[in-house]
Scaffold this motif. Structure first.
Motif, PDB file in Angstrom:
ATOM      1  N   SER A   1       0.839  -1.216   0.000  1.00  0.00           N
ATOM      2  CA  SER A   1       0.000   0.000   0.000  1.00  0.00           C
ATOM      3  C   SER A   1       0.866   1.255   0.000  1.00  0.00           C
ATOM      4  N   LEU A   2       1.795   1.275  -0.904  1.00  0.00           N
ATOM      5  CA  LEU A   2       2.773   2.367  -0.937  1.00  0.00           C
ATOM      6  C   LEU A   2       2.137   3.686  -1.378  1.00  0.00           C
ATOM      7  N   THR A   3       2.627   4.754  -0.807  1.00  0.00           N
ATOM      8  CA  THR A   3       2.214   6.112  -1.166  1.00  0.00           C
ATOM      9  C   THR A   3       3.462   6.907  -1.528  1.00  0.00           C
ATOM     10  N   PRO A   4       3.277   8.046  -2.189  1.00  0.00           N
ATOM     11  CA  PRO A   4       4.447   8.867  -2.531  1.00  0.00           C
ATOM     12  C   PRO A   4       5.267   9.271  -1.301  1.00  0.00           C
ATOM     13  N   GLU A   5       4.621   9.336  -0.156  1.00  0.00           N
ATOM     14  CA  GLU A   5       5.336   9.687   1.075  1.00  0.00           C
ATOM     15  C   GLU A   5       6.313   8.598   1.507  1.00  0.00           C
ATOM     16  N   ASP A   6       6.195   7.422   0.954  1.00  0.00           N
ATOM     17  CA  ASP A   6       7.141   6.337   1.253  1.00  0.00           C
ATOM     18  C   ASP A   6       8.385   6.395   0.374  1.00  0.00           C
ATOM     19  N   SER A   7       8.395   7.287  -0.593  1.00  0.00           N
ATOM     20  CA  SER A   7       9.567   7.417  -1.460  1.00  0.00           C
ATOM     21  C   SER A   7      10.772   7.846  -0.631  1.00  0.00           C
ATOM     22  N   ALA A   8      11.845   7.066  -0.724  1.00  0.00           N
ATOM     23  CA  ALA A   8      13.035   7.346   0.077  1.00  0.00           C
ATOM     24  C   ALA A   8      14.129   6.345  -0.293  1.00  0.00           C
ATOM     25  N   HIS A   9      15.307   6.617   0.239  1.00  0.00           N
ATOM     26  CA  HIS A   9      16.382   5.639   0.149  1.00  0.00           C
ATOM     27  C   HIS A   9      16.281   4.769   1.392  1.00  0.00           C
ATOM     28  N   TYR A  10      16.157   3.465   1.193  1.00  0.00           N
ATOM     29  CA  TYR A  10      15.963   2.546   2.301  1.00  0.00           C
ATOM     30  C   TYR A  10      17.271   1.826   2.614  1.00  0.00           C
ATOM     31  N   PHE A  11      17.588   1.797   3.895  1.00  0.00           N
ATOM     32  CA  PHE A  11      18.825   1.184   4.350  1.00  0.00           C
ATOM     33  C   PHE A  11      18.540   0.033   5.314  1.00  0.00           C
ATOM     34  N   CYS A  12      19.267  -1.035   5.130  1.00  0.00           N
ATOM     35  CA  CYS A  12      19.298  -2.123   6.094  1.00  0.00           C
ATOM     36  C   CYS A  12      20.345  -1.763   7.148  1.00  0.00           C
ATOM     37  N   ALA A  13      20.028  -2.021   8.404  1.00  0.00           N
ATOM     38  CA  ALA A  13      20.940  -1.623   9.474  1.00  0.00           C
ATOM     39  C   ALA A  13      21.003  -2.682  10.556  1.00  0.00           C
ATOM     40  N   ARG A  14      22.152  -2.794  11.136  1.00  0.00           N
ATOM     41  CA  ARG A  14      22.325  -3.706  12.266  1.00  0.00           C
ATOM     42  C   ARG A  14      21.956  -2.963  13.543  1.00  0.00           C
ATOM     43  N   GLY A  15      21.217  -3.650  14.415  1.00  0.00           N
ATOM     44  CA  GLY A  15      20.897  -3.055  15.701  1.00  0.00           C
ATOM     45  C   GLY A  15      19.469  -2.561  15.808  1.00  0.00           C
ATOM     46  N   THR A  16      19.218  -1.816  16.851  1.00  0.00           N
ATOM     47  CA  THR A  16      17.888  -1.294  17.143  1.00  0.00           C
ATOM     48  C   THR A  16      17.860   0.226  17.014  1.00  0.00           C
ATOM     49  N   LYS A  17      16.701   0.786  17.259  1.00  0.00           N
ATOM     50  CA  LYS A  17      16.507   2.218  17.091  1.00  0.00           C
ATOM     51  C   LYS A  17      17.499   3.025  17.931  1.00  0.00           C
ATOM     52  N   SER A  18      17.983   2.461  19.028  1.00  0.00           N
ATOM     53  CA  SER A  18      18.947   3.174  19.869  1.00  0.00           C
ATOM     54  C   SER A  18      20.294   3.357  19.175  1.00  0.00           C
ATOM     55  N   TRP A  19      20.498   2.669  18.055  1.00  0.00           N
ATOM     56  CA  TRP A  19      21.733   2.770  17.280  1.00  0.00           C
ATOM     57  C   TRP A  19      21.656   3.898  16.242  1.00  0.00           C
ATOM     58  N   MET A  20      20.634   4.718  16.282  1.00  0.00           N
ATOM     59  CA  MET A  20      20.437   5.740  15.252  1.00  0.00           C
ATOM     60  C   MET A  20      21.671   6.622  15.079  1.00  0.00           C
ATOM     61  N   GLY A  21      22.347   6.934  16.162  1.00  0.00           N
ATOM     62  CA  GLY A  21      23.527   7.784  16.049  1.00  0.00           C
ATOM     63  C   GLY A  21      24.595   7.166  15.149  1.00  0.00           C
ATOM     64  N   ARG A  22      24.790   5.870  15.298  1.00  0.00           N
ATOM     65  CA  ARG A  22      25.764   5.184  14.447  1.00  0.00           C
ATOM     66  C   ARG A  22      25.289   5.183  13.002  1.00  0.00           C
ATOM     67  N   TRP A  23      24.008   4.915  12.805  1.00  0.00           N
ATOM     68  CA  TRP A  23      23.490   4.855  11.442  1.00  0.00           C
ATOM     69  C   TRP A  23      23.632   6.204  10.743  1.00  0.00           C
ATOM     70  N   LYS A  24      23.411   7.302  11.484  1.00  0.00           N
ATOM     71  CA  LYS A  24      23.536   8.630  10.875  1.00  0.00           C
ATOM     72  C   LYS A  24      24.972   8.914  10.478  1.00  0.00           C
ATOM     73  N   MET A  25      25.923   8.238  11.131  1.00  0.00           N
ATOM     74  CA  MET A  25      27.330   8.396  10.773  1.00  0.00           C
ATOM     75  C   MET A  25      27.710   7.485   9.607  1.00  0.00           C
ATOM     76  N   GLY A  26      26.762   6.661   9.174  1.00  0.00           N
ATOM     77  CA  GLY A  26      27.037   5.740   8.084  1.00  0.00           C
ATOM     78  C   GLY A  26      27.555   4.396   8.537  1.00  0.00           C
ATOM     79  N   ASP A  27      27.596   4.184   9.828  1.00  0.00           N
ATOM     80  CA  ASP A  27      28.086   2.927  10.376  1.00  0.00           C
ATOM     81  C   ASP A  27      26.946   1.938  10.564  1.00  0.00           C
ATOM     82  N   GLU A  28      27.298   0.650  10.497  1.00  0.00           N
ATOM     83  CA  GLU A  28      26.352  -0.443  10.773  1.00  0.00           C
ATOM     84  C   GLU A  28      25.141  -0.422   9.849  1.00  0.00           C
TER      85      GLU A  28
END
Length: 123
Positions: free
Chosen positions: A85-112
């Motif tokens: 049920s995709l909408t235009p608001e779902d348009s984005a670059h999607y990334f697979c990441a290791r860890g949980t939401k608490s790892w957001m800082g690492r993900w923003k740095m491009g890690d994990e």
């Protein structure tokens, strides 16, 4: 060295579906929670979903709850995200990441996280 390689993105019409896949290596996959995050142009990195060690232990952002489905295959070291049920608001670059939401800082740095795959939803 953590390596995450996404695939499955593309162009889809509103209401359509896509399945994203991520192949993981370089760490003990079955012992790691895995997540999907996304980033739209001009916006911050946004957490989408996490799957924990139990296959039925999943969580989703309010924006995608009921539409997206995360799953994992520990035998293949893969995690997937089914987008429905995709909408235009779902348009984005999607990334697979290791860890949980608490790892957001690492993900923003491009890690994990991987290099991502683009999802574009047309009207």
């Amino acid at each position: 060295q953590v390596q995450l390689v996404e695939s499955g993105g593309g162009l889809v019409q509103t209401g359509g579906s896509l399945t994203l896949s991520c192949k993981a290596s370089g760490f003990t996959f079955e012992s790691s929670a895995m997540s999907w995050v996304r980033q739209a142009p001009g916006k911050d990195l946004e957490w989408v979903s996490t799957i924990y060690l139990r296959l039925d232990d999943t969580t989703y952002s309010d924006d995608v709850k009921g539409r997206f489905l995360i799953s994992r295959d520990n035998a293949k070291n893969m995690v997937s995200l089914q987008l429905n049920s995709l909408t235009p608001e779902d348009s984005a670059h999607y990334f697979c990441a290791r860890g949980t939401k608490s790892w957001m800082g690492r993900w923003k740095m491009g890690d994990e996280r991987g290099q991502g795959t683009q999802v574009t939803v047309s009207t």
